[in-house]
Write an enzyme that holds these catalytic residues in place. Structure first.
Site, PDB file in Angstrom:
ATOM      1  N   HIS A 112       2.169   4.188  -3.156  1.00  0.00           N
ATOM      2  CA  HIS A 112       2.114   5.655  -3.154  1.00  0.00           C
ATOM      3  C   HIS A 112       3.381   6.245  -3.774  1.00  0.00           C
ATOM      4  CE1 HIS A 112      -1.623   6.270  -1.056  1.00  0.00           C
ATOM      5  NE2 HIS A 112      -1.246   5.504  -0.042  1.00  0.00           N
ATOM      6  N   HIS A 150       0.837  -1.200   0.000  1.00  0.00           N
ATOM      7  CA  HIS A 150       0.000   0.000   0.000  1.00  0.00           C
ATOM      8  C   HIS A 150       0.873   1.251   0.000  1.00  0.00           C
ATOM      9  CE1 HIS A 150      -3.622   2.364   1.507  1.00  0.00           C
ATOM     10  NE2 HIS A 150      -2.610   3.195   1.694  1.00  0.00           N
ATOM     11  N   GLU A 151       1.860   1.284   0.897  1.00  0.00           N
ATOM     12  CA  GLU A 151       2.708   2.476   1.008  1.00  0.00           C
ATOM     13  C   GLU A 151       3.699   2.584  -0.149  1.00  0.00           C
ATOM     14  OE1 GLU A 151       1.671   4.671   2.880  1.00  0.00           O
ATOM     15  OE2 GLU A 151       0.367   3.415   4.108  1.00  0.00           O
TER      16      GLU A 151
END
Length: 154
Positions: A73, A69-70
């Site tokens: 980004h 998820h990170e």
């Protein structure tokens, strides 16, 4: 910490194979401060911060979901520049590159964190608002219950 950095590296390797380009590796920080946030990506400093409490709570899930998820980004920012944090571009990276659901929130337990909160009420229940949301209310913001649609009050 070693498993965390290995998973970050694996995610970047997948992204590099998919996009056929290299990405710089970020600084990876494992934070023990009390926070509801499982992880965060600082785009300007190219840094990933992960919550040690949630990592210890469910390490396998954390490595499989929160880390991609990170990383997504950062990859999204490198490819598309400034876009919505969980927009179509980020979702595409999560699903097509990392083969993960594009979930925007986590379900880790917050009970052991013992974060300060404020009681607010509506017609149907009592809500616990964080210090940050309480401070926003003091500055004029308002929140409403998702069940009864009534404005929350102290």
């Amino acid at each position: 910490m070693q498993q965390l950095t290995q998973q970050v590296e694996q995610c970047f390797t997948l992204a590099e194979a998919f996009y056929k380009r290299n990405f710089p590796r970020p600084e990876v920080v494992l934070s023990s401060r009390k926070s509801k946030v499982a992880g965060s990506a600082n785009l300007s400093q190219w840094r990933l911060r992960f919550n040690a409490h949630f990592y210890q709570q469910q390490p396998q899930h954390f490595l499989a979901q929160t880390v991609p998820h990170e990383v997504a980004h950062l990859v999204c920012h490198a490819i598309y520049g400034r876009v919505k944090p969980h927009g179509a571009e980020w979702q595409q990276i999560m699903q097509q590159v990392f083969n993960c659901p594009a979930a925007t929130t986590h379900s880790y337990s917050l009970k052991q964190l013992k974060l300060a909160s404020y009681e607010y009420r509506c017609a149907c229940q009592v809500h616990q608002l964080s210090v940050q949301r309480h401070n926003k209310v003091l500055k004029g913001a308002s929140y409403q219950c998702k069940k009864c649609n009534q404005r929350l009050r102290v």
